[in-house]
Motif scaffolding. Sequence first.
Motif, mmCIF file in Angstrom:
data_model
loop_
_atom_site.group_PDB
_atom_site.id
_atom_site.type_symbol
_atom_site.label_atom_id
_atom_site.label_comp_id
_atom_site.label_asym_id
_atom_site.label_seq_id
_atom_site.Cartn_x
_atom_site.Cartn_y
_atom_site.Cartn_z
ATOM 1 N N PRO A 1 -10.992 11.432 -10.290
ATOM 2 C CA PRO A 1 -11.361 10.125 -9.706
ATOM 3 C C PRO A 1 -10.180 9.210 -9.370
ATOM 4 O O PRO A 1 -10.135 8.679 -8.259
ATOM 5 C CB PRO A 1 -12.290 9.519 -10.762
ATOM 6 C CG PRO A 1 -12.917 10.712 -11.420
ATOM 7 C CD PRO A 1 -11.799 11.731 -11.478
ATOM 8 N N PRO A 2 -9.187 9.018 -10.259
ATOM 9 C CA PRO A 2 -8.077 8.145 -9.843
ATOM 10 C C PRO A 2 -7.273 8.714 -8.672
ATOM 11 O O PRO A 2 -6.848 7.971 -7.790
ATOM 12 C CB PRO A 2 -7.216 7.993 -11.095
ATOM 13 C CG PRO A 2 -7.716 8.971 -12.082
ATOM 14 C CD PRO A 2 -9.068 9.419 -11.656
ATOM 15 N N TYR A 3 -7.081 10.020 -8.657
ATOM 16 C CA TYR A 3 -6.383 10.634 -7.530
ATOM 17 C C TYR A 3 -7.199 10.487 -6.244
ATOM 18 O O TYR A 3 -6.639 10.251 -5.169
ATOM 19 C CB TYR A 3 -6.100 12.122 -7.788
ATOM 20 C CG TYR A 3 -4.902 12.386 -8.659
ATOM 21 C CD1 TYR A 3 -3.610 12.130 -8.211
ATOM 22 C CD2 TYR A 3 -5.059 12.914 -9.935
ATOM 23 C CE1 TYR A 3 -2.503 12.377 -9.007
ATOM 24 C CE2 TYR A 3 -3.960 13.177 -10.741
ATOM 25 C CZ TYR A 3 -2.683 12.904 -10.266
ATOM 26 O OH TYR A 3 -1.593 13.157 -11.051
ATOM 27 N N PHE A 4 -8.503 10.617 -6.341
ATOM 28 C CA PHE A 4 -9.347 10.468 -5.162
ATOM 29 C C PHE A 4 -9.285 9.035 -4.629
ATOM 30 O O PHE A 4 -9.181 8.823 -3.411
ATOM 31 C CB PHE A 4 -10.799 10.871 -5.471
ATOM 32 C CG PHE A 4 -11.695 10.806 -4.265
ATOM 33 C CD1 PHE A 4 -11.450 11.592 -3.149
ATOM 34 C CD2 PHE A 4 -12.780 9.953 -4.235
ATOM 35 C CE1 PHE A 4 -12.274 11.538 -2.024
ATOM 36 C CE2 PHE A 4 -13.615 9.896 -3.123
ATOM 37 C CZ PHE A 4 -13.358 10.678 -2.012
ATOM 38 N N ASN A 5 -9.313 8.065 -5.512
ATOM 39 C CA ASN A 5 -9.196 6.664 -5.073
ATOM 40 C C ASN A 5 -7.869 6.411 -4.366
ATOM 41 O O ASN A 5 -7.821 5.733 -3.331
ATOM 42 C CB ASN A 5 -9.372 5.712 -6.261
ATOM 43 C CG ASN A 5 -10.788 5.720 -6.785
ATOM 44 O OD1 ASN A 5 -11.733 6.026 -6.070
ATOM 45 N ND2 ASN A 5 -10.946 5.390 -8.058
ATOM 46 N N GLU A 6 -6.794 6.970 -4.886
ATOM 47 C CA GLU A 6 -5.482 6.826 -4.241
ATOM 48 C C GLU A 6 -5.458 7.563 -2.897
ATOM 49 O O GLU A 6 -4.907 7.067 -1.917
ATOM 50 C CB GLU A 6 -4.389 7.357 -5.169
ATOM 51 C CG GLU A 6 -2.988 7.253 -4.614
ATOM 52 C CD GLU A 6 -2.495 5.829 -4.430
ATOM 53 O OE1 GLU A 6 -1.441 5.664 -3.793
ATOM 54 O OE2 GLU A 6 -3.147 4.868 -4.893
ATOM 55 N N PHE A 7 -6.048 8.736 -2.840
ATOM 56 C CA PHE A 7 -6.162 9.510 -1.602
ATOM 57 C C PHE A 7 -6.882 8.696 -0.525
ATOM 58 O O PHE A 7 -6.412 8.600 0.610
ATOM 59 C CB PHE A 7 -6.912 10.811 -1.904
ATOM 60 C CG PHE A 7 -7.290 11.633 -0.707
ATOM 61 C CD1 PHE A 7 -6.335 12.265 0.074
ATOM 62 C CD2 PHE A 7 -8.628 11.811 -0.386
ATOM 63 C CE1 PHE A 7 -6.708 13.041 1.167
ATOM 64 C CE2 PHE A 7 -9.010 12.584 0.696
ATOM 65 C CZ PHE A 7 -8.036 13.200 1.480
ATOM 66 N N LEU A 8 -7.994 8.067 -0.892
ATOM 67 C CA LEU A 8 -8.737 7.238 0.064
ATOM 68 C C LEU A 8 -7.919 6.024 0.502
ATOM 69 O O LEU A 8 -7.910 5.669 1.682
ATOM 70 C CB LEU A 8 -10.065 6.760 -0.547
ATOM 71 C CG LEU A 8 -11.122 7.831 -0.758
ATOM 72 C CD1 LEU A 8 -12.343 7.216 -1.419
ATOM 73 C CD2 LEU A 8 -11.493 8.515 0.554
ATOM 74 N N ARG A 9 -7.222 5.403 -0.442
ATOM 75 C CA ARG A 9 -6.403 4.234 -0.114
ATOM 76 C C ARG A 9 -5.326 4.599 0.899
ATOM 77 O O ARG A 9 -5.109 3.905 1.888
ATOM 78 C CB ARG A 9 -5.780 3.657 -1.382
ATOM 79 C CG ARG A 9 -5.070 2.309 -1.176
ATOM 80 C CD ARG A 9 -4.362 1.830 -2.416
ATOM 81 N NE ARG A 9 -3.211 2.634 -2.782
ATOM 82 C CZ ARG A 9 -2.054 2.666 -2.110
ATOM 83 N NH1 ARG A 9 -1.902 1.950 -1.021
ATOM 84 N NH2 ARG A 9 -1.057 3.415 -2.525
ATOM 85 N N LEU A 10 -4.667 5.721 0.681
ATOM 86 C CA LEU A 10 -3.601 6.167 1.582
ATOM 87 C C LEU A 10 -4.154 6.552 2.958
ATOM 88 O O LEU A 10 -3.508 6.294 3.977
ATOM 89 C CB LEU A 10 -2.825 7.337 0.979
ATOM 90 C CG LEU A 10 -1.998 6.992 -0.253
ATOM 91 C CD1 LEU A 10 -1.394 8.240 -0.874
ATOM 92 C CD2 LEU A 10 -0.915 5.982 0.089
ATOM 93 N N ARG A 11 -5.330 7.170 2.988
ATOM 94 C CA ARG A 11 -5.951 7.536 4.276
ATOM 95 C C ARG A 11 -6.263 6.284 5.088
ATOM 96 O O ARG A 11 -6.081 6.264 6.292
ATOM 97 C CB ARG A 11 -7.249 8.332 4.044
ATOM 98 C CG ARG A 11 -7.035 9.781 3.740
ATOM 99 C CD ARG A 11 -8.349 10.487 3.484
ATOM 100 N NE ARG A 11 -9.335 10.309 4.525
ATOM 101 C CZ ARG A 11 -9.588 11.161 5.500
ATOM 102 N NH1 ARG A 11 -8.906 12.278 5.574
ATOM 103 N NH2 ARG A 11 -10.530 10.927 6.395
ATOM 104 N N HIS A 12 -6.771 5.264 4.419
ATOM 105 C CA HIS A 12 -7.143 4.028 5.129
ATOM 106 C C HIS A 12 -5.914 3.205 5.522
ATOM 107 O O HIS A 12 -5.946 2.489 6.503
ATOM 108 C CB HIS A 12 -8.108 3.204 4.284
ATOM 109 C CG HIS A 12 -9.473 3.822 4.179
ATOM 110 N ND1 HIS A 12 -9.683 5.121 3.806
ATOM 111 C CD2 HIS A 12 -10.700 3.311 4.418
ATOM 112 C CE1 HIS A 12 -10.955 5.397 3.795
ATOM 113 N NE2 HIS A 12 -11.610 4.324 4.170
ATOM 114 N N ALA A 13 -4.827 3.336 4.744
ATOM 115 C CA ALA A 13 -3.604 2.600 5.055
ATOM 116 C C ALA A 13 -2.871 3.232 6.242
ATOM 117 O O ALA A 13 -2.155 2.548 6.959
ATOM 118 C CB ALA A 13 -2.700 2.558 3.840
ATOM 119 N N GLY A 14 -3.049 4.562 6.401
ATOM 120 C CA GLY A 14 -2.326 5.278 7.457
ATOM 121 C C GLY A 14 -3.059 5.232 8.717
ATOM 122 O O GLY A 14 -2.774 5.154 9.814
#
Length: 180
Positions: free
Chosen positions: A167-180
């Motif tokens: 879950p924490p890795y997935f949240n970071e993955f989503l954050r990076l996808r939306h930031a890029g």
Amino acid sequence: MAFTEVILVDERDQPVGRMEKLKAHREGLLHRAVTVYLFNPEGDLLLQQRAESKYHCGGLWSNTCCGHPMPREETASAAQRRLYEEMGLNCALTPIFTLQYRLPLSNGLVEHELGHVFFGISGQTPKLNPGEAMAYRYQPLTALLAETQRDPALFTPWFLLTLPDIPPYFNEFLRLRHAG
């Protein structure tokens, strides 16, 4: 099972040799692996139920797919290959983290792997390879974490070990996808 070799590695993931896959699992030698966690657009994880015919953990639920890079194969290519071979899916995968574990299995084999974990998002419908997986389902991470606590015998040992970190890795993955 076909003769396939795995890449034996040291603690820093540097290749130190090659060995037939089943022999490496019998001897418990550290080798390179890939693991894929594929999510649908709603954020539910795609699980597979391993085929009963698998040489270990048949019939248990696990992450979307996993496997081993072949000698001279890049880990990202191996993750893509295994996703297609097991689940009939092609999509972009992102390397997220690596981990090392040594897990004795009930049949005397040992999963001693340096695993490269990849995430992806896809709305495609899986087309299961019956030699690899017998069923699939999507499940929200919170419900899945509760189910693994309630009934761990239904899941592969490496999935039980890794899932709490997802879950924490997935949240970071989503954050990076939306930031890029």
